[in-house]
Design an enzyme around this catalytic site. Sequence first.
Site, PDB file in Angstrom:
ATOM      1  N   HIS A  23      79.429  11.893 -54.601  1.00  0.00           N
ATOM      2  CA  HIS A  23      78.416  12.786 -55.170  1.00  0.00           C
ATOM      3  C   HIS A  23      77.129  12.011 -55.472  1.00  0.00           C
ATOM      4  O   HIS A  23      76.028  12.422 -55.085  1.00  0.00           O
ATOM      5  CB  HIS A  23      78.973  13.418 -56.448  1.00  0.00           C
ATOM      6  CG  HIS A  23      78.038  14.348 -57.137  1.00  0.00           C
ATOM      7  ND1 HIS A  23      78.047  15.708 -56.938  1.00  0.00           N
ATOM      8  CD2 HIS A  23      77.033  14.121 -58.025  1.00  0.00           C
ATOM      9  CE1 HIS A  23      77.112  16.281 -57.667  1.00  0.00           C
ATOM     10  NE2 HIS A  23      76.475  15.329 -58.353  1.00  0.00           N
ATOM     11  N   GLU A  24      77.274  10.878 -56.145  1.00  0.00           N
ATOM     12  CA  GLU A  24      76.101  10.075 -56.508  1.00  0.00           C
ATOM     13  C   GLU A  24      75.442   9.458 -55.272  1.00  0.00           C
ATOM     14  O   GLU A  24      74.227   9.258 -55.249  1.00  0.00           O
ATOM     15  CB  GLU A  24      76.503   8.976 -57.495  1.00  0.00           C
ATOM     16  CG  GLU A  24      77.023   9.487 -58.829  1.00  0.00           C
ATOM     17  CD  GLU A  24      75.999  10.342 -59.556  1.00  0.00           C
ATOM     18  OE1 GLU A  24      74.782  10.074 -59.431  1.00  0.00           O
ATOM     19  OE2 GLU A  24      76.411  11.294 -60.256  1.00  0.00           O
ATOM     20  N   HIS A  27      72.730  11.733 -54.050  1.00  0.00           N
ATOM     21  CA  HIS A  27      71.472  11.548 -54.775  1.00  0.00           C
ATOM     22  C   HIS A  27      70.754  10.282 -54.297  1.00  0.00           C
ATOM     23  O   HIS A  27      69.538  10.282 -54.083  1.00  0.00           O
ATOM     24  CB  HIS A  27      71.742  11.433 -56.281  1.00  0.00           C
ATOM     25  CG  HIS A  27      72.354  12.656 -56.892  1.00  0.00           C
ATOM     26  ND1 HIS A  27      71.884  13.924 -56.659  1.00  0.00           N
ATOM     27  CD2 HIS A  27      73.406  12.789 -57.753  1.00  0.00           C
ATOM     28  CE1 HIS A  27      72.607  14.793 -57.344  1.00  0.00           C
ATOM     29  NE2 HIS A  27      73.544  14.136 -58.006  1.00  0.00           N
TER      30      HIS A  27
END
Length: 398
Positions: A23-24, A27
């Site tokens: 998920h990170e 980003h």
Amino acid sequence: IITLMLVTAIVFLLLLSALVLIHELGHFLVAKKFGIKVEEFGWGFPPKLWGKKIGETEYTINALPIGGFVKLYGEDEAGGGKVGSAKVTGKDSTKDLKRAYFTKPAWQRALVVVAGVVMNIFLAFAIFYLYFAISGFKTTLPILTEHTFTNTNQTNFNLDNPDSVVSYVMPNSPAAQLGMNLPAEILEINGQMVGSRGALIETVNENKGNEITVAWKEILTGTTQSGVVTPRANPPQNEGALGIAFLPVTVLSYDESGQRIFSGVTYSYDLFMYTVSVMKSLISVSVEQGDPAPVGEAVSGPVGIFNAVGDILQFPDLQERVLNLLMLAGAMSISLAFFNILPIPALDGGRLFFILFEMITRKKVNQRFEAVTHAVGFALLMGLILLIVFSDIFKLLR
């Protein structure tokens, strides 16, 4: 027991960390694409144990080994972090300011925010493709509410009919010693054909305390197996002599090439819609009864997931363990994506809400107001997580 707990903890942490780090990473990659300066990419949460700076980004390993984070230069000034954060001015060069998160156009910031959710969705696709490749493009799910799955051949068992299809085996029960790959249809007991579920139960009860030979067909593989087992004369409450259950299940089979090509995508979508449908039904029951218990029983947090991992690791068959861990990981990845995109302060969806407001009104939200909103949202979120943790512990003790 200690070894099992240790292995469970390792698998649990690796599973949760992988989902959050992916998920990170979303980003991180999109921020880099738009030239935003990434100050830190961390595994776990502070305090920091180790760090190495590569280029302008410090990569760290932290003491709390759950998940991870990405620290973007100037993110606090966009309302994303500290309530009293210092402004990015003074000593910072004009070049650095141009690379600050808060100076980027709203559409770029929006893409950075949603990138994590997108990564979790694609991860779910990949996990379920791997799951189906191992399982022969077949799977089962309990029937908790009426739902028609797309792009697959669906067969329901034990739904308004007397099928003798076993869909659940109690841990540490006589049936658990047989090593059935579920769902499994009981064919014979002591060489006699089983005509119905009622006949099966009657035959087992007549042979309590005596060895019986059970023959069954594993529905997913079509193979026939047999084994010897002794039904319990005094079984624990609600378990039965063999420790089997005939809960309604649906079998999904992706037989055609078109079904298999899109199986990871369509199953991810169907599983999400099915979960939403189940939750709507449970919420409706809770409202009608004025009791939050039905919803509370269905919701699990870290403790519940840890317990599920421990149960999976006790399965006797290695392939069954792998498949169930993949199923759990895929479901968690979808849940993480859905939960994060909700317009809840402190989550990606909450940040996206403020960005969309800015894009529509052409006016930035007051930075301090947004930061305070996220701080309050984070506190409430932590409170909710603690409540779920206590609920999980209560359910385990009960």
